[in-house]
Design an enzyme around this catalytic site. Structure first.
Site, PDB file in Angstrom:
ATOM      1  N   GLU A  35      66.000  94.532  57.050  1.00 10.07           N
ATOM      2  CA  GLU A  35      65.493  93.177  56.797  1.00 10.07           C
ATOM      3  C   GLU A  35      64.616  92.751  57.971  1.00 10.07           C
ATOM      4  OE1 GLU A  35      65.420  90.566  54.483  1.00 10.07           O
ATOM      5  OE2 GLU A  35      64.338  89.601  56.122  1.00 10.07           O
ATOM      6  N   ARG A 109      70.772  78.486  47.749  1.00 13.29           N
ATOM      7  CA  ARG A 109      70.402  79.897  47.954  1.00 13.29           C
ATOM      8  C   ARG A 109      71.182  80.509  49.113  1.00 13.29           C
ATOM      9  NH1 ARG A 109      66.787  83.216  50.717  1.00 13.29           N
ATOM     10  NH2 ARG A 109      65.954  84.920  49.464  1.00 13.29           N
ATOM     11  N   TYR A 216      68.516  68.687  40.961  1.00 19.77           N
ATOM     12  CA  TYR A 216      69.905  68.921  40.529  1.00 19.77           C
ATOM     13  C   TYR A 216      70.782  69.036  41.767  1.00 19.77           C
ATOM     14  CZ  TYR A 216      68.114  73.706  41.286  1.00 19.77           C
ATOM     15  OH  TYR A 216      67.522  74.824  41.812  1.00 19.77           O
ATOM     16  N   ASP A 294      61.108  90.373  42.959  1.00 23.15           N
ATOM     17  CA  ASP A 294      59.745  89.818  43.070  1.00 23.15           C
ATOM     18  C   ASP A 294      58.719  90.881  43.483  1.00 23.15           C
ATOM     19  OD1 ASP A 294      60.586  87.315  42.346  1.00 23.15           O
ATOM     20  OD2 ASP A 294      60.108  86.332  44.244  1.00 23.15           O
TER      21      ASP A 294
HETATM   22  P1  FAD Z   1      63.129  87.651  48.224  1.00 21.96           P
HETATM   23  O1  FAD Z   1      64.235  86.686  47.980  1.00 21.96           O
HETATM   24  O2  FAD Z   1      61.787  87.119  48.589  1.00 21.96           O
HETATM   25  O3  FAD Z   1      63.634  88.644  49.369  1.00 21.96           O
HETATM   26  C1  FAD Z   1      62.779  89.572  49.987  1.00 21.96           C
HETATM   27  C2  FAD Z   1      63.373  89.913  51.352  1.00 21.96           C
HETATM   28  O4  FAD Z   1      62.633  90.990  51.915  1.00 21.96           O
HETATM   29  C3  FAD Z   1      63.293  88.749  52.347  1.00 21.96           C
HETATM   30  O5  FAD Z   1      64.549  88.579  52.979  1.00 21.96           O
HETATM   31  C4  FAD Z   1      62.205  89.199  53.342  1.00 21.96           C
HETATM   32  O6  FAD Z   1      62.403  88.677  54.643  1.00 21.96           O
HETATM   33  C5  FAD Z   1      62.379  90.714  53.286  1.00 21.96           C
HETATM   34  N1  FAD Z   1      61.167  91.473  53.645  1.00 21.96           N
HETATM   35  C6  FAD Z   1      59.889  91.243  53.230  1.00 21.96           C
HETATM   36  N2  FAD Z   1      59.055  92.191  53.720  1.00 21.96           N
HETATM   37  C7  FAD Z   1      59.821  93.046  54.449  1.00 21.96           C
HETATM   38  C8  FAD Z   1      59.545  94.229  55.196  1.00 21.96           C
HETATM   39  N3  FAD Z   1      58.303  94.744  55.284  1.00 21.96           N
HETATM   40  N4  FAD Z   1      60.566  94.866  55.841  1.00 21.96           N
HETATM   41  C9  FAD Z   1      61.834  94.367  55.764  1.00 21.96           C
HETATM   42  N5  FAD Z   1      62.156  93.237  55.067  1.00 21.96           N
HETATM   43  C10 FAD Z   1      61.166  92.586  54.408  1.00 21.96           C
HETATM   44  N6  FAD Z   1      64.834  81.967  40.646  1.00 21.96           N
HETATM   45  C11 FAD Z   1      65.908  81.689  39.842  1.00 21.96           C
HETATM   46  O7  FAD Z   1      66.523  82.632  39.293  1.00 21.96           O
HETATM   47  N7  FAD Z   1      66.326  80.402  39.642  1.00 21.96           N
HETATM   48  C12 FAD Z   1      65.655  79.341  40.185  1.00 21.96           C
HETATM   49  O8  FAD Z   1      66.060  78.199  39.981  1.00 21.96           O
HETATM   50  C13 FAD Z   1      64.504  79.578  41.006  1.00 21.96           C
HETATM   51  N8  FAD Z   1      63.811  78.560  41.560  1.00 21.96           N
HETATM   52  C14 FAD Z   1      62.707  78.832  42.331  1.00 21.96           C
HETATM   53  C15 FAD Z   1      61.934  77.763  42.829  1.00 21.96           C
HETATM   54  C16 FAD Z   1      60.783  78.036  43.607  1.00 21.96           C
HETATM   55  C17 FAD Z   1      59.934  76.889  44.094  1.00 21.96           C
HETATM   56  C18 FAD Z   1      60.443  79.379  43.931  1.00 21.96           C
HETATM   57  C19 FAD Z   1      59.246  79.688  44.793  1.00 21.96           C
HETATM   58  C20 FAD Z   1      61.205  80.434  43.415  1.00 21.96           C
HETATM   59  C21 FAD Z   1      62.315  80.169  42.609  1.00 21.96           C
HETATM   60  N9  FAD Z   1      63.075  81.208  42.035  1.00 21.96           N
HETATM   61  C22 FAD Z   1      64.141  80.950  41.221  1.00 21.96           C
HETATM   62  C23 FAD Z   1      62.686  82.614  42.266  1.00 21.96           C
HETATM   63  C24 FAD Z   1      63.542  83.306  43.287  1.00 21.96           C
HETATM   64  O9  FAD Z   1      63.633  82.567  44.489  1.00 21.96           O
HETATM   65  C25 FAD Z   1      62.953  84.697  43.571  1.00 21.96           C
HETATM   66  O10 FAD Z   1      62.556  85.298  42.363  1.00 21.96           O
HETATM   67  C26 FAD Z   1      63.997  85.581  44.225  1.00 21.96           C
HETATM   68  O11 FAD Z   1      64.350  85.047  45.479  1.00 21.96           O
HETATM   69  C27 FAD Z   1      63.457  87.009  44.399  1.00 21.96           C
HETATM   70  O12 FAD Z   1      64.389  87.763  45.104  1.00 21.96           O
HETATM   71  P2  FAD Z   1      63.914  89.094  45.845  1.00 21.96           P
HETATM   72  O13 FAD Z   1      65.159  89.657  46.442  1.00 21.96           O
HETATM   73  O14 FAD Z   1      63.110  89.930  44.935  1.00 21.96           O
HETATM   74  O15 FAD Z   1      62.904  88.607  46.970  1.00 21.96           O
END
Ligand code: FAD
Length: 363
Positions: A35, A109, A216, A294
């Site tokens: 991370e 979160r 909420y 994502d």
């Molecule tokens: P992330 O949570 O972005 O995690 C990626 C991780 O990788 C981070 O910790 C980052 O620091 C790390 N990282 C990045 N690059 C590197 C690297 N090169 N080397 C090492 N580590 C790295 N989703 C829902 O299901 N319900 C909701 O109500 C909701 N509301 C939202 C509201 C908003 C305004 C937004 C913007 C998003 C919302 N989402 C919601 C979407 C949700 O937050 C994301 O889809 C989710 O967090 C994606 O998870 P992830 O693990 O793919 O990515």
């Protein structure tokens, strides 16, 4: 190959990376996460956890623990932005569990990350902080990354490094997420800062021209979360979440329902996010490497399904890998084939909801 000899490296300790790590480690797989942040941060505010996400989290043994720190909204209510009048109400409490076997919940979160990280550590996962990974080497037999001068080798690499994934290009070729012309402020307000009942205990969504405002409760009702979305032509910041200019936020929602303006006024600190999207990628996997969450399918938050999709991805990827450890490219191919139609559909619906929420289509 015995499960204990099987090793997976995960890049990113977000919701997707941690859920994948837990699902694999609970089945005896050796997992390490890298991370880039120095520690878990609580920026990011609230999340809606729909029954599909809860189905996975419950199967991982976290259902009771998560329910205890969440809020269950009474209803989903679409409201007029000025009068606050309910335009459309759908009952939620007591409806989802009988229908889908799991509740629809709201969570902070940071609480979810905490819960996943603790469970992952108990299952044997090692999390390396301050470990930004931007390059990976692959041979026919293994993947390798370098961190702090040490080489780490594994059978599989999962890039769960978020919407601005730096490993996406290695896996799928050149591509970048695009700014959608929308920004979101996210903030949390202690419930005690407003007169009791100011914000109804529901998933409230005020709809206005070119803007909407969602609010909420989270953290057992102790905090009120909001997401305020506005259309905007450009995004010039390098970072995608920046401390908000409070005056700008107040001005953007100045003439809205007094409950909205009261909540914004009571908020100490909010963050501004540029909302990015990506057309469905051609592929999410390459031999021993896979994108997840994502990184694979960034989506607008207008179905509240981004985290839920990352959680579902984690379950399916773990299942495919555990079934076909001897043929990793096939396992990763199966994962992509199962997941892509569903995440693509949700990306599309999330885009369409922008029109509904910003009063371009009738309810
Ligand atoms: P992330 O949570 O972005 O995690 C990626 C991780 O990788 C981070 O910790 C980052 O620091 C790390 N990282 C990045 N690059 C590197 C690297 N090169 N080397 C090492 N580590 C790295 N989703 C829902 O299901 N319900 C909701 O109500 C909701 N509301 C939202 C509201 C908003 C305004 C937004 C913007 C998003 C919302 N989402 C919601 C979407 C949700 O937050 C994301 O889809 C989710 O967090 C994606 O998870 P992830 O693990 O793919 O990515």
């Amino acid at each position: 190959m015995k499960t204990g000899d099987f090793k997976v490296l995960i890049i990113g300790a977000g919701i997707g990376g941690l859920t994948t790590a837990l699902a694999l480690a609970q089945n005896g797989v050796h997992v390490e996460i890298f991370e880039k942040a120095a520690k878990f941060s609580d920026a990011g505010a609230g999340l809606q956890l729909s029954p599909n996400a809860m189905a996975v989290l419950s199967s991982l043994g976290l259902g009771i623990q998560i329910e205890a720190i969440c809020c269950e909204p009474t209803a989903g209510i679409l409201r007029d932005y000025k009068s606050g009048k309910a335009l459309f109400t759908t009952k939620m409490k007591g409806v989802y569990e009988p229908r889908y076997g799991h509740k629809y919940l709201h969570i902070h979160r940071a609480d979810l990350i905490d819960c996943l990280a603790n469970a992952a550590r108990v299952a044997g996962v090692r999390i390396h902080f301050d470990s930004k990974v931007s390059a990976v080497r692959e041979t026919e037999k293994e993947v390798k990354i370098e961190n702090e001068g040490q080489i780490h080798k594994a059978d599989v690499l999962v890039a769960a490094d978020g919407v601005h994934s730096s490993l996406r290009e290695t896996i799928t070729g050149k591509s970048r997420p695009v700014f959608t012309g929308q920004v979101a402020w996210r903030g949390l307000v202690p419930t005690s800062k407003l007169p009791l009942g100011t914000i109804p205990f529901a998933a409230n969504n005020w709809l206005g021209p070119g803007q909407h405002f969602v609010s909420y409760y989270v953290s057992k009702g102790e905090m009120i979360n909001f997401v305020a979305v506005q259309e905007r032509s450009d995004w010039v910041e390098e970072r995608w979440d920046i401390p908000a200019d409070r005056d700008e936020l107040q001005n953007a929602f100045r003439s809205w329902d007094p409950r909205v303006t009261a909540l914004i006024k009571a908020c100490g600190e909010a963050y501004l996010w540029g909302l990015f999207d990506h057309p469905p990628l051609k592929t999410w996997t390459k031999r021993r490497m896979a994108l997840l969450g994502d990184a694979a399918h960034p989506m607008l938050p207008f179905m509240a399904q981004g985290a839920a999709m990352a959680i579902e991805d984690a379950w399916v990827l773990a299942h495919c890998l555990l079934q076909k450890k001897l043929d990793i490219p096939q396992a990763l191919h199966d994962y992509e084939a199962f997941r892509k139609p569903r995440t693509t559909q949700l990306q599309m619906i999330s885009i369409q909801n922008a029109d509904l929420y910003h009063q371009r289509t009738a309810i």
